[in-house]
Design a protein around this motif. Structure first.
Motif, PDB file in Angstrom:
ATOM      1  N   SER A  29       0.851  -1.191   0.000  1.00 32.38           N
ATOM      2  CA  SER A  29       0.000   0.000   0.000  1.00 32.38           C
ATOM      3  C   SER A  29       0.887   1.242   0.000  1.00 32.38           C
ATOM      4  CB  SER A  29      -0.904   0.001   1.229  1.00 32.38           C
ATOM      5  OG  SER A  29      -0.127  -0.047   2.397  1.00 32.38           O
ATOM      6  N   LYS A  30       0.300   2.361  -0.367  1.00 35.47           N
ATOM      7  CA  LYS A  30       1.030   3.626  -0.402  1.00 35.47           C
ATOM      8  C   LYS A  30       0.567   4.478   0.773  1.00 35.47           C
ATOM      9  CE  LYS A  30       1.465   3.660  -5.419  1.00 35.47           C
ATOM     10  NZ  LYS A  30       0.974   2.323  -5.665  1.00 35.47           N
ATOM     11  N   SER A  31       1.490   5.298   1.293  1.00 32.78           N
ATOM     12  CA  SER A  31       1.105   6.175   2.395  1.00 32.78           C
ATOM     13  C   SER A  31       1.956   7.430   2.386  1.00 32.78           C
ATOM     14  CB  SER A  31       1.253   5.462   3.735  1.00 32.78           C
ATOM     15  OG  SER A  31       2.600   5.347   4.083  1.00 32.78           O
ATOM     16  N   PHE A  32       1.387   8.483   2.945  1.00 35.78           N
ATOM     17  CA  PHE A  32       2.134   9.719   3.172  1.00 35.78           C
ATOM     18  C   PHE A  32       1.430  10.528   4.248  1.00 35.78           C
ATOM     19  CE2 PHE A  32      -0.253   9.839  -0.783  1.00 35.78           C
ATOM     20  CZ  PHE A  32      -1.153  10.851  -0.561  1.00 35.78           C
ATOM     21  N   PRO A  33       2.208  11.346   4.986  1.00 35.20           N
ATOM     22  CA  PRO A  33       1.618  12.103   6.094  1.00 35.20           C
ATOM     23  C   PRO A  33       1.265  13.543   5.709  1.00 35.20           C
ATOM     24  CG  PRO A  33       3.988  12.118   6.288  1.00 35.20           C
ATOM     25  CD  PRO A  33       3.662  11.330   5.039  1.00 35.20           C
ATOM     26  N   ALA A  34       0.342  14.107   6.451  1.00 34.34           N
ATOM     27  CA  ALA A  34       0.066  15.540   6.503  1.00 34.34           C
ATOM     28  C   ALA A  34      -0.250  15.766   7.976  1.00 34.34           C
ATOM     29  CB  ALA A  34      -1.087  15.934   5.610  1.00 34.34           C
ATOM     30  N   PHE A  35       0.789  16.003   8.746  1.00 35.19           N
ATOM     31  CA  PHE A  35       0.680  16.024  10.192  1.00 35.19           C
ATOM     32  C   PHE A  35      -0.538  16.827  10.627  1.00 35.19           C
ATOM     33  CE2 PHE A  35       1.863  17.109  14.527  1.00 35.19           C
ATOM     34  CZ  PHE A  35       2.282  15.878  14.977  1.00 35.19           C
ATOM     35  N   PRO A  36      -1.366  16.326  11.468  1.00 34.53           N
ATOM     36  CA  PRO A  36      -1.318  15.206  12.393  1.00 34.53           C
ATOM     37  C   PRO A  36      -1.942  13.910  11.870  1.00 34.53           C
ATOM     38  CG  PRO A  36      -3.169  16.564  12.943  1.00 34.53           C
ATOM     39  CD  PRO A  36      -2.503  17.204  11.763  1.00 34.53           C
ATOM     40  N   VAL A  72     -11.666  12.942  18.181  1.00 29.83           N
ATOM     41  CA  VAL A  72     -10.785  13.033  17.011  1.00 29.83           C
ATOM     42  C   VAL A  72     -11.372  12.233  15.847  1.00 29.83           C
ATOM     43  CG1 VAL A  72      -8.493  12.449  16.123  1.00 29.83           C
ATOM     44  CG2 VAL A  72      -8.727  13.493  18.377  1.00 29.83           C
ATOM     45  N   LYS A  73     -11.905  11.046  16.129  1.00 32.07           N
ATOM     46  CA  LYS A  73     -12.509  10.241  15.062  1.00 32.07           C
ATOM     47  C   LYS A  73     -13.705  10.964  14.445  1.00 32.07           C
ATOM     48  CE  LYS A  73     -12.536   6.284  17.457  1.00 32.07           C
ATOM     49  NZ  LYS A  73     -12.781   4.854  17.765  1.00 32.07           N
ATOM     50  N   ARG A  74     -14.505  11.625  15.279  1.00 35.03           N
ATOM     51  CA  ARG A  74     -15.647  12.393  14.768  1.00 35.03           C
ATOM     52  C   ARG A  74     -15.181  13.519  13.854  1.00 35.03           C
ATOM     53  NH1 ARG A  74     -18.004  11.899  19.689  1.00 35.03           N
ATOM     54  NH2 ARG A  74     -17.273  13.928  20.383  1.00 35.03           N
ATOM     55  N   GLN A  75     -14.114  14.222  14.264  1.00 36.14           N
ATOM     56  CA  GLN A  75     -13.589  15.322  13.452  1.00 36.14           C
ATOM     57  C   GLN A  75     -13.118  14.813  12.083  1.00 36.14           C
ATOM     58  OE1 GLN A  75     -10.480  16.779  16.067  1.00 36.14           O
ATOM     59  NE2 GLN A  75     -11.646  18.629  16.516  1.00 36.14           N
ATOM     60  N   VAL A  76     -12.361  13.729  12.089  1.00 35.72           N
ATOM     61  CA  VAL A  76     -11.819  13.172  10.844  1.00 35.72           C
ATOM     62  C   VAL A  76     -12.946  12.638   9.963  1.00 35.72           C
ATOM     63  CG1 VAL A  76     -10.335  11.382   9.868  1.00 35.72           C
ATOM     64  CG2 VAL A  76      -9.585  12.642  11.880  1.00 35.72           C
ATOM     65  N   SER A 111      -7.901  21.766  16.182  1.00 39.15           N
ATOM     66  CA  SER A 111      -9.201  22.359  15.870  1.00 39.15           C
ATOM     67  C   SER A 111      -9.823  21.639  14.673  1.00 39.15           C
ATOM     68  CB  SER A 111      -9.051  23.846  15.552  1.00 39.15           C
ATOM     69  OG  SER A 111      -8.390  24.004  14.317  1.00 39.15           O
ATOM     70  N   THR A 112     -11.130  21.689  14.593  1.00 39.11           N
ATOM     71  CA  THR A 112     -11.851  21.029  13.514  1.00 39.11           C
ATOM     72  C   THR A 112     -11.442  21.586  12.156  1.00 39.11           C
ATOM     73  OG1 THR A 112     -13.709  20.665  15.012  1.00 39.11           O
ATOM     74  CG2 THR A 112     -14.169  20.463  12.672  1.00 39.11           C
ATOM     75  N   GLU A 113     -11.226  22.886  12.074  1.00 38.40           N
ATOM     76  CA  GLU A 113     -10.821  23.513  10.815  1.00 38.40           C
ATOM     77  C   GLU A 113      -9.461  22.991  10.358  1.00 38.40           C
ATOM     78  OE1 GLU A 113     -11.696  25.445  13.555  1.00 38.40           O
ATOM     79  OE2 GLU A 113     -13.766  25.693  12.885  1.00 38.40           O
ATOM     80  N   GLU A 114      -8.535  22.836  11.290  1.00 34.31           N
ATOM     81  CA  GLU A 114      -7.201  22.338  10.956  1.00 34.31           C
ATOM     82  C   GLU A 114      -7.264  20.880  10.497  1.00 34.31           C
ATOM     83  OE1 GLU A 114      -2.771  21.872  12.951  1.00 34.31           O
ATOM     84  OE2 GLU A 114      -4.361  22.878  14.082  1.00 34.31           O
ATOM     85  N   VAL A 115      -8.058  20.070  11.185  1.00 32.49           N
ATOM     86  CA  VAL A 115      -8.215  18.661  10.808  1.00 32.49           C
ATOM     87  C   VAL A 115      -8.838  18.575   9.416  1.00 32.49           C
ATOM     88  CG1 VAL A 115      -9.417  16.515  11.358  1.00 32.49           C
ATOM     89  CG2 VAL A 115      -8.362  17.845  13.184  1.00 32.49           C
ATOM     90  N   GLU A 116      -9.839  19.398   9.169  1.00 31.53           N
ATOM     91  CA  GLU A 116     -10.500  19.397   7.867  1.00 31.53           C
ATOM     92  C   GLU A 116      -9.528  19.784   6.758  1.00 31.53           C
ATOM     93  OE1 GLU A 116     -14.423  21.450   5.843  1.00 31.53           O
ATOM     94  OE2 GLU A 116     -14.367  21.139   8.008  1.00 31.53           O
TER      95      GLU A 116
END
Length: 131
Positions: A29-36, A72-76, A111-116
């Motif tokens: 599989s492929k993966s990459f981050p965008a912290f967090p 956190v799961k709800r935000q994502v 924050s929700t905006e940052e997660v989004e």
């Protein structure tokens, strides 16, 4: 009938196949981050799967309290639900199906905006890599 988009995340779109989860994290599989966050994705074959199946993981190692993990799961989940069309349009155009895992990497709640914004970035990057 009008052509308004429906921003839904049905039960069928949630990844719960033990076999697919094992394959996703075993390799290939492929993966990459965008912290967090980190996205891990893998194309799948078969008609029984939806265009994109989603798994959200917030490790107990990051948050001991289930209340924080659930927040956190709800935000994502909400961010993915609102912006999944970025990825699904590319997948439908190519006739592909994808298994996706979004994994939380930080020890703090954002924050929700940052997660989004991070979820949108990850979806755009994966859509670019697939096209």
């Amino acid at each position: 009938m009008d052509d308004t988009k429906r921003y839904t995340l049905s039960k069928a779109e949630r990844l719960n196949s033990y076999m697919l989860i094992e394959k996703l994290f075993a390799g290939g599989s492929k993966s990459f981050p965008a912290f967090p966050l980190r996205i891990v994705y893998m194309p799948v074959e078969g008609d029984q799967w939806p265009t994109a199946s989603l798994l959200i993981s917030v490790p107990k190692k990051r948050f001991k309290r289930a209340v924080k993990r659930n927040l956190v799961k709800r935000q994502v989940r909400e961010a993915y639900r609102k912006h999944k069309s970025i990825l699904t349009e590319v997948l439908e155009a190519k006739g592909m199906k994808l298994v996706i895992a979004l994994i939380w990497l930080d020890h703090e709640i954002h924050s929700t905006e940052e997660v989004e914004a991070k979820v949108v970035r990850l979806l755009q990057l994966s859509a670019e890599k697939l096209s």
